[in-house]
Design a protein around this motif. Structure first.
Motif, mmCIF file in Angstrom:
data_model
loop_
_atom_site.group_PDB
_atom_site.id
_atom_site.type_symbol
_atom_site.label_atom_id
_atom_site.label_comp_id
_atom_site.label_asym_id
_atom_site.label_seq_id
_atom_site.Cartn_x
_atom_site.Cartn_y
_atom_site.Cartn_z
ATOM 1 N N TRP A 232 -43.994 -51.677 0.690
ATOM 2 C CA TRP A 232 -43.082 -50.622 -0.031
ATOM 3 C C TRP A 232 -42.431 -49.870 1.351
ATOM 4 N N PHE A 233 -43.236 -49.813 2.005
ATOM 5 C CA PHE A 233 -42.401 -48.503 3.513
ATOM 6 C C PHE A 233 -42.133 -49.675 4.032
ATOM 7 N N ASN A 234 -41.983 -51.154 4.244
ATOM 8 C CA ASN A 234 -40.786 -51.825 4.700
ATOM 9 C C ASN A 234 -39.770 -52.140 4.149
ATOM 10 N N GLU A 235 -39.798 -52.038 2.310
ATOM 11 C CA GLU A 235 -38.505 -52.053 1.763
ATOM 12 C C GLU A 235 -37.578 -50.746 2.251
ATOM 13 N N VAL A 236 -38.143 -49.557 2.311
ATOM 14 C CA VAL A 236 -37.606 -48.978 2.087
ATOM 15 C C VAL A 236 -36.728 -48.503 3.816
ATOM 16 N N ASN A 237 -37.473 -49.072 4.843
ATOM 17 C CA ASN A 237 -37.348 -49.443 6.205
ATOM 18 C C ASN A 237 -36.372 -50.128 6.164
ATOM 19 N N LEU A 238 -36.415 -51.572 5.573
ATOM 20 C CA LEU A 238 -34.987 -52.417 5.415
ATOM 21 C C LEU A 238 -34.438 -51.932 5.064
ATOM 22 N N PHE A 239 -34.036 -50.862 4.263
ATOM 23 C CA PHE A 239 -32.884 -50.952 2.690
ATOM 24 C C PHE A 239 -31.929 -49.689 3.393
ATOM 25 N N THR A 240 -32.671 -48.703 1.894
ATOM 26 C CA THR A 240 -31.994 -47.278 1.659
ATOM 27 C C THR A 240 -33.277 -46.782 1.578
ATOM 28 N N MET A 312 -27.303 -55.828 8.131
ATOM 29 C CA MET A 312 -27.649 -57.789 8.757
ATOM 30 C C MET A 312 -27.008 -58.890 7.964
ATOM 31 N N PRO A 313 -26.270 -60.066 8.693
ATOM 32 C CA PRO A 313 -25.587 -61.262 7.525
ATOM 33 C C PRO A 313 -26.710 -61.314 6.105
ATOM 34 N N TYR A 314 -26.657 -61.564 4.639
ATOM 35 C CA TYR A 314 -27.597 -61.943 4.209
ATOM 36 C C TYR A 314 -27.419 -63.558 3.454
ATOM 37 N N PRO A 315 -28.210 -63.616 3.938
ATOM 38 C CA PRO A 315 -27.961 -65.849 3.489
ATOM 39 C C PRO A 315 -28.352 -66.149 2.334
ATOM 40 N N GLY A 316 -27.165 -65.427 1.319
ATOM 41 C CA GLY A 316 -27.207 -65.395 0.078
ATOM 42 C C GLY A 316 -25.985 -65.523 -0.503
#
Length: 321
Positions: A232-240, A312-316
């Motif tokens: 959960w924290f990694n998602e918070v770190n990566l996105f909003t 970052m460029p998203y692979p999709g």
């Protein structure tokens, strides 16, 4: 920092001197804490509210730990009495103030997620924790909360359901309407989750809702719950830093492995008195009006240490969403 789960390693937190450093006196103090009521104040938004109806047994059993940054500590000292105990500890009533030095992020809202989600990393000896937001005044004995939400039905993780929304896409739309974060980044965040298979909530799902009321989290620090918190924290770190969005996504990715109790919102409102912040949030990212403002970054609106996955460029092909 990393944690090992089932033979594989999950990045979880920060390396030493990488952010959110605690004073040695606080590190030593929290070693004795097996039961924790945790909270946090960042950027001077609040002052600590003293809990009520705390039994003598809970006062003996629980550590009440309030994580703060330097700005909040200075603000608290100016507005309430802070007691020093002679052993390096700083106290406001029942709360032990835990100063987190060198905040890892530019944005106070994101810094506040460190003690909220990574409670098991800051206080590694804790077996149980109850998180409450800094603007909350606890009105119920914490032992009763553990009995009601965990022990009675053999749960290990409990969180309230959101008052209005069940789908993270409804919540994303509400965040944008209330201007609680940069609209373009919220839209991008939601698009990524939809592209990766996160469908809107429906009655066909196994969960009552995908959207929690994240101001209170009641958990036993089991290996699986710790894994969930790290992811959960990694998602918070990566996105909003809008953790209501990422909570449901991590539940979706873990599938049936992660069990939790989502209790009714009416019960959530009976646990606390909600106080207003001392002032409006000062995060400039909430006032961004166009994507060009981010790209130019002439006013310092773009964070330099968090949410980097949005740049970052998203692979999709997100245009297909």
């Amino acid at each position: 920092m990393g944690s090992v789960f089932g033979g594989f390693q999950v990045h979880c937190g920060f390396i030493r001197n990488g952010g959110a450093e605690m004073d040695p006196a606080d590190v030593e103090y929290v070693k004795k804490c097996r039961f924790v009521v945790a909270s946090g104040i960042f950027d001077g938004y609040d002052t600590p509210h003293q809990p009520s109806n705390i039994s003598r047994r809970s006062q003996e059993l629980f550590c009440f730990l309030m994580a703060v940054d330097q700005q909040s500590l200075d603000f608290i000292k100016e507005n309430v009495t802070v007691r020093a105990d002679g052993h390096g500890g700083k106290w406001v009533g029942i709360w032990r103030l835990i100063l987190l030095k060198t905040p890892p992020y530019d944005e106070p809202r994101r810094n506040g997620k460190v003690p909220k989600i990574l409670t098991h990393r800051l206080y590694p000896q804790a077996e149980y924790s109850i998180w409450i937001d800094g603007k909350m005044e606890l009105m119920v004995d914490p032992l009763l909360m553990l009995e009601r939400y965990l022990w009675r039905d053999k749960n290990t993780f409990a969180i309230a359901r959101h008052k209005h929304h069940q789908s993270i896409y409804e919540e994303a739309d509400a965040i944008n309407r209330r201007k609680r974060y940069a609209r373009f980044l919220i839209i991008l965040h939601a698009k990524i989750y939809f592209y990766e298979g996160m469908e809107p909530w429906s009655a066909k799902k196994d969960t009552i809702s995908d959207v929690p009321e994240g101001a209170v989290i009641i958990r036993e620090h089991t290996a699986l719950n710790n894994l969930f918190s790290c992811l959960w924290f990694n998602e918070v770190n990566l996105f909003t830093p809008r953790d209501q969005l990422s909570f449901g996504y991590v539940v979706y990715r873990l599938g049936s492995a992660f069990k939790f109790f989502m209790f009714p919102n009416c019960e959530y409102n009976s646990l606390f008195i909600l106080h207003s912040h001392t002032r409006e949030h000062s995060s400039v990212v909430e006032w961004v009006k166009s994507l060009d403002e981010f790209k130019r970054n002439t006013t310092g609106l773009k964070e330099s240490r968090g949410g980097l996955g949005l740049w970052m460029p998203y692979p999709g092909d997100l245009d297909s969403v």
